[in-house]
Scaffold this motif. Structure first.
Motif, PDB file in Angstrom:
ATOM      1  N   ARG A 102      28.673 -63.772  15.729  1.00 16.81           N
ATOM      2  CA  ARG A 102      29.533 -63.546  14.563  1.00 16.81           C
ATOM      3  C   ARG A 102      28.685 -62.839  13.519  1.00 16.81           C
ATOM      4  O   ARG A 102      27.720 -63.391  12.996  1.00 16.81           O
ATOM      5  N   LEU A 116      25.331 -66.558   0.964  1.00 20.90           N
ATOM      6  CA  LEU A 116      25.731 -66.508   2.366  1.00 20.90           C
ATOM      7  C   LEU A 116      24.600 -67.064   3.204  1.00 20.90           C
ATOM      8  O   LEU A 116      23.437 -67.076   2.780  1.00 20.90           O
ATOM      9  N   ARG A 167      31.392 -55.968   4.600  1.00 20.48           N
ATOM     10  CA  ARG A 167      31.634 -56.182   3.171  1.00 20.48           C
ATOM     11  C   ARG A 167      30.842 -55.137   2.393  1.00 20.48           C
ATOM     12  O   ARG A 167      29.610 -55.102   2.471  1.00 20.48           O
ATOM     13  N   THR A 224      31.790 -72.431   4.166  1.00 21.38           N
ATOM     14  CA  THR A 224      33.104 -72.022   4.632  1.00 21.38           C
ATOM     15  C   THR A 224      32.903 -70.965   5.701  1.00 21.38           C
ATOM     16  O   THR A 224      31.844 -70.337   5.769  1.00 21.38           O
ATOM     17  N   PRO A 225      33.918 -70.733   6.530  1.00 26.08           N
ATOM     18  CA  PRO A 225      33.779 -69.685   7.551  1.00 26.08           C
ATOM     19  C   PRO A 225      33.486 -68.310   6.974  1.00 26.08           C
ATOM     20  O   PRO A 225      32.976 -67.441   7.673  1.00 26.08           O
ATOM     21  N   ASP A 226      33.805 -68.102   5.686  1.00 24.00           N
ATOM     22  CA  ASP A 226      33.549 -66.810   5.065  1.00 24.00           C
ATOM     23  C   ASP A 226      32.135 -66.678   4.507  1.00 24.00           C
ATOM     24  O   ASP A 226      31.763 -65.615   4.014  1.00 24.00           O
ATOM     25  N   SER A 227      31.342 -67.735   4.589  1.00 19.35           N
ATOM     26  CA  SER A 227      30.011 -67.687   3.988  1.00 19.35           C
ATOM     27  C   SER A 227      28.886 -67.880   4.989  1.00 19.35           C
ATOM     28  O   SER A 227      27.723 -67.735   4.619  1.00 19.35           O
ATOM     29  N   CYS A 251      28.099 -60.217  10.092  1.00 24.43           N
ATOM     30  CA  CYS A 251      28.589 -59.676   8.827  1.00 24.43           C
ATOM     31  C   CYS A 251      27.620 -58.601   8.358  1.00 24.43           C
ATOM     32  O   CYS A 251      26.405 -58.816   8.319  1.00 24.43           O
ATOM     33  N   ILE A 256      32.165 -58.078  10.849  1.00 23.78           N
ATOM     34  CA  ILE A 256      32.840 -58.078   9.551  1.00 23.78           C
ATOM     35  C   ILE A 256      32.017 -57.229   8.598  1.00 23.78           C
ATOM     36  O   ILE A 256      30.784 -57.327   8.584  1.00 23.78           O
TER      37      ILE A 256
END
Length: 418
Positions: free
Chosen positions: A43, A172, A130, A14-17, A45, A128
């Motif tokens: 991109r 991830l 976390r 998914t785009p979040d992973s 994280c 991003i």
């Protein structure tokens, strides 16, 4: 397999992973790396184990090289500046000198504030963040058969990805992982970082009354310690004084005694302490790796710091930026050997060696001289000419590596080391 923003998206992703770059750790190296990679279009994280902001044991004195490379406005972060310096040798032979102009030698910050500001700058660049995420391990796809047999390769995964295993959450994936998770983090272990100098630092943040704060306002104390290779410091930050000592971990008991005597000598034994903690610093061995496959390490995770002063912020900022730039070079490039992406990763260790290698080598030489002849070093550095050199080193107007190119300085350090 579809692509989103330069990222290959598989059926289970998914785009979040999935990301171009995952940065593990949100200290100066991680913040610098994330900002550089995000600013270049990747991109990104950032994974940080703690909640932010969080306390870090650190003197918080920003030398000139740190302020040159921090890349953010420090005006709101600086707690105090220093324009005078006192040197002692285990509390004796006091020498104090100041500068006549208004320009400070050193800026004082709290690492809590600095790390948060660097992370905010990375977010502003598009990263991003976390927090509260504990990384358990890294698995690289592709790679050689030995890595697969050792369990360091994700079975059945597409080539040229790194899987990041996290506690209590889904895996991830990223094209590149930058390890900035400190001296004992998972990433350094994965890469195989080796360190040949391990020191322990003991430090407290003491809350003092106005009179004592005024006594130290604008003045830094450096005390060359009784344990070979050790020293202590007092960094003024308004009503808070940061006091600590550092030296060889093998001399831990002697360092604890030195710290307690140092605090007592400063009249701080009964002062309230915001924090009182210890930490290890590890200095990279000369031939230690800085990269394994698509995992790079920077800052403390790579053992990058000055062996003599154990100053690490400027090393973290610079190596983090270099790692972020290298990681961003992989975005949109195939991962095959000889590709643009592979070349960017291949170049990272050489770039770090070129920028930081000479400074670390020079720091080792000075540490050797200081360990063997602390009294002579104190006498030399207290002289007007050498004192000026020391302050220029603090300001970043010169480096030990540059000074060791001078035959006279090189000969003096070599003589002291014997």
């Amino acid at each position: 397999m579809a692509r989103q923003g330069g990222i290959a998206v598989g059926a289970i992703d998914t785009p979040d992973s999935i990301f171009d770059v995952i940065v593990v750790g949100a200290g100066p190296a991680g913040g610098s790396a994330a900002r550089a990679a995000a600013a270049a279009g990747a991109r990104v994280c950032v994974l940080e184990r703690s909640s932010m902001p969080r306390y870090k044991t650190c003197g918080g004195g920003l030398v000139g090289l740190s302020t040159d490379h921090v890349g953010i406005d420090l005006a709101g972060l600086v707690r105090a500046t220093v324009s005078s310096l006192t040197m002692t040798w285990d509390g004796r032979y006091t020498v104090s000198r100041g500068r006549t102009d208004a320009r400070p030698w050193l800026s004082m910050v709290m690492r809590t504030d600095l790390d948060a500001a660097l992370l905010a700058a990375a977010q502003a660049a598009g990263a991003i963040v976390r927090t509260g995420v504990q990384v358990l391990g890294l698995l690289e796809s592709g790679g050689d058969p030995a890595d697969r047999q050792a369990g360091a390769v994700a079975p059945g995964a597409d080539d040229d990805w790194v899987t990041v295993r996290v506690r209590g959450g889904a895996d991830l994936r990223a094209r590149v992982v930058i390890g900035a998770d400190g001296a004992s983090g998972r990433c350094g272990t994965h890469v195989g970082v080796r360190c040949d100098q391990v020191d322990v630092g003991l430090e407290g943040e003491f809350v003092v009354d106005a009179a004592l704060a005024d006594r130290w306002a604008g003045r830094l104390l450096i005390d060359w310690g009784p344990v070979p290779g050790s020293y202590g410091w007092l960094f003024p930050k308004g009503r808070v004084l940061t006091v600590g000592v550092i030296g060889d971990r093998a001399q831990g008991a002697a360092l604890r005694g030195y710290y307690e005597r140092f605090v007592e000598r400063l009249g701080l034994t009964a002062a309230p302490r915001q924090h009182d903690s210890g930490h290890l610093t590890r200095v990279r061995a000369v031939d230690s790796p800085l990269r394994r496959g698509r995992v790079l390490v920077a800052g403390d995770a790579a053992g990058l710091l000055d062996p003599w002063t154990r100053e690490g912020i400027s090393f973290a900022l610079r190596s983090g930026r270099l790692a972020g730039e290298a990681a961003a070079g992989v975005v949109g490039a195939p991962g095959a050997a000889g590709s643009v992406g592979s070349a960017a990763l291949d170049a990272y260790p050489d770039r770090v060696e070129a920028v930081l290698g000479p400074e670390m080598a020079a720091g080792r030489k000075v540490l050797g001289a200081f360990t063997r002849r602390p009294g002579v070093m104190h006498a030399l550095m207290s002289g007007p000419g050498t004192f000026g050199l020391f302050t220029r080193l603090i300001e970043g107007r010169t480096t030990v590596a540059h000074q060791l190119r001078r035959p006279g300085v090189r000969a003096a350090v070599a003589a002291l080391s014997r």
